[in-house]
Enzyme design. Structure first.
Site, PDB file in Angstrom:
ATOM      1  N   GLY A   1      -9.929  -3.167  -2.476  1.00  0.00           N
ATOM      2  CA  GLY A   1     -10.937  -4.112  -1.998  1.00  0.00           C
ATOM      3  C   GLY A   1     -12.341  -3.671  -2.348  1.00  0.00           C
ATOM      4  O   GLY A   1     -13.192  -4.489  -2.731  1.00  0.00           O
TER       5      GLY A   1
ATOM      6  N   ALA B   1      -4.862   2.482  -0.342  1.00  0.00           N
ATOM      7  CA  ALA B   1      -4.766   1.779  -1.624  1.00  0.00           C
ATOM      8  C   ALA B   1      -5.333   0.370  -1.501  1.00  0.00           C
ATOM      9  O   ALA B   1      -6.058  -0.106  -2.381  1.00  0.00           O
ATOM     10  CB  ALA B   1      -3.317   1.730  -2.099  1.00  0.00           C
ATOM     11  N   ASP B   2      -5.025  -0.305  -0.404  1.00  0.00           N
ATOM     12  CA  ASP B   2      -5.569  -1.640  -0.164  1.00  0.00           C
ATOM     13  C   ASP B   2      -7.084  -1.604  -0.005  1.00  0.00           C
ATOM     14  O   ASP B   2      -7.813  -2.405  -0.611  1.00  0.00           O
ATOM     15  CB  ASP B   2      -4.949  -2.246   1.099  1.00  0.00           C
ATOM     16  CG  ASP B   2      -3.589  -2.859   0.861  1.00  0.00           C
ATOM     17  OD1 ASP B   2      -3.368  -3.412  -0.224  1.00  0.00           O
ATOM     18  OD2 ASP B   2      -2.748  -2.799   1.761  1.00  0.00           O
ATOM     19  N   VAL B   3      -7.560  -0.704   0.839  1.00  0.00           N
ATOM     20  CA  VAL B   3      -8.995  -0.650   1.120  1.00  0.00           C
ATOM     21  C   VAL B   3      -9.786  -0.294  -0.135  1.00  0.00           C
ATOM     22  O   VAL B   3     -10.812  -0.916  -0.446  1.00  0.00           O
ATOM     23  CB  VAL B   3      -9.280   0.350   2.255  1.00  0.00           C
ATOM     24  CG1 VAL B   3     -10.783   0.592   2.402  1.00  0.00           C
ATOM     25  CG2 VAL B   3      -8.708  -0.164   3.580  1.00  0.00           C
TER      26      VAL B   3
ATOM     27  N   ASP C   1       0.815  -1.213   0.000  1.00  0.00           N
ATOM     28  CA  ASP C   1       0.000   0.000   0.000  1.00  0.00           C
ATOM     29  C   ASP C   1       0.852   1.270   0.000  1.00  0.00           C
ATOM     30  O   ASP C   1       0.613   2.195  -0.783  1.00  0.00           O
ATOM     31  CB  ASP C   1      -0.921  -0.023   1.224  1.00  0.00           C
ATOM     32  CG  ASP C   1      -1.729   1.246   1.373  1.00  0.00           C
ATOM     33  OD1 ASP C   1      -2.860   1.285   0.896  1.00  0.00           O
ATOM     34  OD2 ASP C   1      -1.201   2.211   1.982  1.00  0.00           O
TER      35      ASP C   1
END
Length: 417
Positions: free
Chosen positions: A194, A189-191, A157
């Site tokens: 997702g 970035a990860d969230v 991220d």
């Protein structure tokens, strides 16, 4: 989905007719599959025997009653794995690969975030699994996507917050104390990947209802973090002026920032002309409302260096509580700057029941945040705490694949599960 089902004890959710085979770990993939689990999908999380998802060990803090060592689960893990069943499987072994293929054959969705090409080596790529199950929706999540000069690179991220432009517009202005690039306080970035992956999967499932076929989804953290900057990037495309950092201010609205007050700070977010007029009344600065220099958004933007110090001096004259009462009474968007203790003490947060406490089979409690997806007809399902490692291995292999207790015991003895 196959007629072989495992009923959810919490009743039907919007996606209770779907089964998801979750081969992902860390955050982006698990965040996606937790969204699907919250909506009722039967999510089977596949983890490494003896180790599990990397984030199980990312503590402290640990879930209630746990501490560092074997079997401990971090709260980081718990935040993205509610509602799932955990099975352990060594997919590097032929026996494990065969069981994954059989599970994919009775699933609707596969979510995975292995490096490009890794699952193909095991015969678990989209081409192989869709040949067994043409209705399968298969979502791959990687840092850079499946193709291109950087596709082979690993990435986290933080890397993409920098590479994708977010850190170039986040942080205090370069000419002020503390100025410079700053990452967001969450793994955004990860969230966001997702969340985008969730949308893509639901779109593919909807198309499947018309076409009868699943499809492959190629999600990249880089793509998602770049897309997140849409309003800034569109401005750059229009005038080729590279956006900069504004700290707690806004590039296109003034005042839209943090103000120091007599006993702390508050956020003021004036979004239109009517709110500007009401803001000036609330702070007893009708002289500013009448000044033609500040009569439009453009004037306040171009003249912010003169206007904002004037506002800042006025905002220092009252306390946080006084300003919030005065501004709210005039319909001016504003709010306190809360830490997370204060967030969950807020009356509206409590009314919305944003804290969800779930009990594990051993009696320990895991506190998580409620899904913001508030479907009234099929509300989110909170029937399973974040699973302990391998808690459903025997149940899934027996119920879905028809393995006998002897076969399961043999796989366990051979460390395949």
């Amino acid at each position: 989905m196959s007629d072989t089902t495992m009923a959810r004890p919490g009743g039907p959710g919007a996606l209770s007719h779907l089964r998801v085979l979750d081969l992902s770990r860390v955050l982006a993939g698990p965040w996606c599959s937790q969204n699907l689990a919250d909506m009722g999908a039967d999510v089977i999380k596949v983890e490494r025997p003896g180790a599990g998802d990397d984030t199980r060990g990312w503590g402290p803090p640990w879930v209630e009653g746990a501490q560092a060592g074997a079997g401990a689960d971090s709260t980081y893990y718990a935040a993205a794995n509610r509602g799932k069943k955990s099975i352990t499987m060594d997919i590097s072994r032929p026996e494990g690969q065969e069981m994954i293929r059989k599970l994919a054959a009775v699933s609707d969705v596969v979510v995975e975030n292995y490096k490009v090409g890794d699952l193909k080596r095991y015969g678990l790529d989209y081409a192989a699994l869709s040949a067994l199950n043409p209705r399968l929706v298969y979502c791959s999540i990687t840092g850079y996507g499946q193709e291109g000069p950087s596709a082979h690179k690993p990435g986290y991220d933080f890397v993409f917050q920098g590479m994708g432009g977010l850190m170039s517009i986040t942080g205090e202005r370069d000419d002020l104390p503390g100025g410079g690039p700053q990452k967001a306080g969450i793994a955004i970035a990860d969230v966001m990947t997702g969340m985008y992956a969730t949308i893509a999967i639901l779109s593919a499932l909807q198309h499947r209802s018309v076409s009868g076929r699943g499809q492959y989804i190629d999600m990249a953290l880089l793509d998602c973090i770049v897309a997140l900057g849409g309003n800034q990037v569109t401005g750059y495309f229009a005038n080729e002026k590279v956006p900069g950092r504004y700290g707690n201010a806004h590039a296109s609205l003034v005042p839209y920032q943090v103000f120091a007050v007599a006993d702390g700070e508050i956020v003021v977010a004036v979004g239109n002309e009517g709110q500007w007029q009401q803001y000036c009344v609330a702070i007893e600065r009708q002289d500013l409302a009448a000044d033609p220099r500040w009569a439009g958004v453009t004037g306040r933007i171009t003249g912010r260096d003169e206007l904002v110090p004037e506002l800042a001096r006025t905002m220092l004259t009252r306390t946080r509580a006084e300003w919030l009462e005065r501004l709210e009474s005039r319909g001016v968007p504003c709010g306190p700057i809360n830490n997370y203790r204060q967030v969950f003490e807020d009356a509206q947060v409590q009314h919305r029941k944003l804290r969800v406490d779930l009990q594990r089979p051993d009696g320990s409690m895991v506190s998580t945040i409620a899904s913001p997806l508030r479907l009234q007809g099929t509300p989110p399902v909170y029937d399973r705490a974040p699973p302990t490692l391998g808690d459903a291995t025997e149940d899934v292999l027996g119920s879905l694949l028809g393995l006998s207790s002897e076969e399961i015991a043999r796989h366990r003895a051979n460390r395949i599960i």
